[in-house]
Design an enzyme around this catalytic site. Sequence first.
Site, PDB file in Angstrom:
ATOM      1  N   CYS A  95       0.860  -1.190   0.000  1.00  0.00           N
ATOM      2  CA  CYS A  95       0.000   0.000   0.000  1.00  0.00           C
ATOM      3  C   CYS A  95       0.893   1.235   0.000  1.00  0.00           C
ATOM      4  O   CYS A  95       2.047   1.161  -0.445  1.00  0.00           O
ATOM      5  CB  CYS A  95      -0.987  -0.028   1.165  1.00  0.00           C
ATOM      6  SG  CYS A  95      -0.234  -0.017   2.803  1.00  0.00           S
ATOM      7  N   ARG A 154      -3.461  -0.681   5.360  1.00  0.00           N
ATOM      8  CA  ARG A 154      -4.051  -1.728   4.510  1.00  0.00           C
ATOM      9  C   ARG A 154      -3.156  -2.939   4.310  1.00  0.00           C
ATOM     10  O   ARG A 154      -3.610  -4.079   4.505  1.00  0.00           O
ATOM     11  CB  ARG A 154      -4.410  -1.132   3.128  1.00  0.00           C
ATOM     12  CG  ARG A 154      -5.534  -0.137   3.183  1.00  0.00           C
ATOM     13  CD  ARG A 154      -5.636   0.653   1.881  1.00  0.00           C
ATOM     14  NE  ARG A 154      -4.479   1.537   1.712  1.00  0.00           N
ATOM     15  CZ  ARG A 154      -4.247   2.293   0.651  1.00  0.00           C
ATOM     16  NH1 ARG A 154      -5.084   2.231  -0.376  1.00  0.00           N
ATOM     17  NH2 ARG A 154      -3.189   3.089   0.599  1.00  0.00           N
ATOM     18  N   ASP A 171      -8.186   3.779   1.131  1.00  0.00           N
ATOM     19  CA  ASP A 171      -7.261   4.115   2.209  1.00  0.00           C
ATOM     20  C   ASP A 171      -8.051   4.535   3.454  1.00  0.00           C
ATOM     21  O   ASP A 171      -8.765   5.538   3.416  1.00  0.00           O
ATOM     22  CB  ASP A 171      -6.385   5.265   1.704  1.00  0.00           C
ATOM     23  CG  ASP A 171      -5.312   5.642   2.695  1.00  0.00           C
ATOM     24  OD1 ASP A 171      -5.306   5.078   3.805  1.00  0.00           O
ATOM     25  OD2 ASP A 171      -4.499   6.509   2.346  1.00  0.00           O
TER      26      ASP A 171
HETATM   27  P1  4NP Z   1      -1.848   2.781   4.161  1.00  0.00           P
HETATM   28  O1  4NP Z   1      -2.502   4.127   4.747  1.00  0.00           O
HETATM   29  O2  4NP Z   1      -1.271   3.144   2.801  1.00  0.00           O
HETATM   30  O3  4NP Z   1      -3.003   1.855   4.047  1.00  0.00           O
HETATM   31  O4  4NP Z   1      -0.795   2.351   5.159  1.00  0.00           O
HETATM   32  C1  4NP Z   1      -1.811   5.338   4.856  1.00  0.00           C
HETATM   33  C2  4NP Z   1      -1.021   5.570   5.950  1.00  0.00           C
HETATM   34  C3  4NP Z   1      -0.367   6.771   6.083  1.00  0.00           C
HETATM   35  C4  4NP Z   1      -0.505   7.738   5.104  1.00  0.00           C
HETATM   36  C5  4NP Z   1      -1.309   7.501   4.002  1.00  0.00           C
HETATM   37  C6  4NP Z   1      -1.945   6.290   3.869  1.00  0.00           C
HETATM   38  N1  4NP Z   1       0.168   8.968   5.241  1.00  0.00           N
HETATM   39  O5  4NP Z   1      -0.132   9.905   4.455  1.00  0.00           O
HETATM   40  O6  4NP Z   1       1.029   9.128   6.132  1.00  0.00           O
END
Ligand code: 4NP
Length: 164
Positions: free
Chosen positions: A11, A17, A137
């Site tokens: 991800c 995710r 997300d």
């Molecule tokens: P992930 O979610 O891609 O599912 O781990 C996110 C976690 C952090 C961020 C964006 C998406 N961020 O902008 O820090």
Amino acid sequence: MKPVIKVEMVCLGNICRSPMAAAILFNKAKARNDIEIVVSSSGTSSWHTGEGAHHLSQKTWEAAGFRYHHTARQFSISSFDDVDLILAMDLTNRANILNAARTDSDRAKVKMLRSFDPTLAHIDPTSPEAEALVVPDPWGNEIETYQEVFVMVEKAVDGLITSL
Ligand code: 4NP
């Protein structure tokens, strides 16, 4: 020796995710005692490298009875050599992974996780319908959003385990 299949979930941040997808696959992989499924995950960004999973993501998989330890890491092109399947959560993750691919063999390893959900398997990830393959997300949302993500990821992981 059982055949070994290595799967990396990818991800953006590697805290919400893809650790959840890895936790579900890690715990369900035992159902296939004819093969060994080795599970990893990573993020296309380095923003959270070294951190544990987001507490709401971990809380959601633990509520389902799963145990899994996670430390965030960034996606590396070495994964094209090290794993058999690289499963993207969304279309931006997919595009970024494909941009890093060096060969057709690298590219062939990259799929959308939700393409393994039997109800979505017919959707071409390059078509206008590909949005249906996205694991949204949940970052910044409440636990209900993480629970919705869990339901869609679990369906895809069940389909993946059946397909291996
Ligand atoms: P992930 O979610 O891609 O599912 O781990 C996110 C976690 C952090 C961020 C964006 C998406 N961020 O902008 O820090």
